[in-house]
Design a protein around this motif. Structure first.
Motif: not given
Ligand SMILES: [Zn+2]
Length: 320
Positions: A205, A207-208, A219, A222
């Motif tokens: 992911c 983002s995370c 994800c 997210c």
């Molecule tokens: Zn994520």
């Protein structure tokens, strides 16, 4: 679906989901299906005096039990219809046909079945039809092979019938079946192709930064698309497990056995797998395992201990 809409690199496979179950019929539907075998069409009289075909055991308005069977005609009138240009497997006819609702002579409600006509221009609401009986009948709705156009007089006006038949049909196997082509999509196609090379490929992911295995293309936390492919494993850690004591149909594994959540090294999510090569009562959280591939190496058949020391709880506690 056109070839353009499904790129050739995506995997596709036929998939069948089915749940056949046996049901008992009760007195009314037992008489209805037993009657079909003898070319007798039965309905039931409702509390309001109308005749329902196919029959039900309870009045649709008052919910009272209804048992008064009446015989209706094998001829009737189309009340509405839809053209089926591409018949599916197991449908009444294998050539294009019309689905029709037919109100049989002597009945007040309509029965759903197939009408055998050359094309949609041959069907109209209000047209007269008759039953074409199957050559061999077994006490099933398929005893009516289909309906066909009919120009003769009406027959059958709701004469009483006692519903008694020798060797009455008392139960049926109802098939609930969904037959379709499945494509796992971009992310899982890459995952499955990786497995065929004995590699486990997840997606990170953006983002995370977690790596999801098996990847779903986004994800789950997210909600953003995942695109970076990351190889994880091959070894991993048992995070939780259960002992299975019930032998599953079509599964040739001795019980008891252990099914576990396994966090592959580098993955941010545990996947499921069977644990082998160790007595079931010695499997534990933190056990280090590695995949044992199926013959042909298409996916891990199970995971076995690597022999390394157990992982620290802190190393996998976020993955439970
Ligand atoms: Zn994520």
């Amino acid at each position: 679906m056109t070839a353009a809409a499904s790129p050739p690199e995506l995997l596709r496979a036929p998939l069948v989901v089915e749940f056949p179950f046996t049901r008992s019929l009760g007195p009314v539907q037992s008489a209805f299906l037993s009657g079909l075998r003898e070319r007798v069409l039965l309905g039931v009289r409702t509390c309001g005096g109308t005749v329902m075909v196919p029959p039900a055991e309870y009045d649709p308005v008052t919910a009272e039990e209804i048992r008064e069977l009446v015989e209706v005609g094998a001829t009737g009138t189309v009340t509405t219809w839809a053209w089926n240009g591409r018949p599916r497997p197991h449908q009444p006819l294998d050539t294009p046909f019309a689905w029709v609702l037919v109100r049989l002579d002597g009945a007040d409600t309509a029965l759903l079945h197939a009408l055998d006509v050359p094309g949609p221009e041959s069907v109209r609401t209000g047209m007269r039809v008759r039953v074409r009986w199957a050559a061999e009948r077994a006490g099933a709705i398929t005893d009516i092979a289909c309906f066909e156009p009919y120009e003769g007089p009406a027959a059958g006006h709701g004469t009483p019938h006692d519903g008694a038949f020798a060797d009455a049909v008392t139960g049926i196997v109802a098939e609930a079946r969904l037959d379709y082509t499945y494509s796992p999509g971009r992310a899982q196609t890459a995952y499955i192709k990786g497995l065929s090379e004995q590699r486990t490929v997840g997606e990170r992911c953006p983002s995370c930064r977690k790596v999801y295995v098996p990847p779903r293309g986004a994800c789950p936390t997210c909600g953003v698309a995942t695109t970076d492919q990351i190889e994880v494993g091959p070894a991993g850690t048992v995070t939780t497990y259960c002992i299975v004591n019930i032998k599953a149909k079509n599964l040739d594994i001795e019980v008891p056995y252990v099914y576990a959540h396994i966090a592959l090294d580098g993955a941010g999510l545990a996947l499921h797998g069977r644990i082998g090569g160790i007595p079931y009562d010695q499997v534990r959280m933190g056990l280090r395992v590695e995949p044992v591939w199926t013959e042909g190496g298409r996916y891990p058949d199970h995971y076995r201990p690597t022999g390394e020391p157990d992982a620290d709880y802190d190393a996998y506690k976020e993955l439970i």
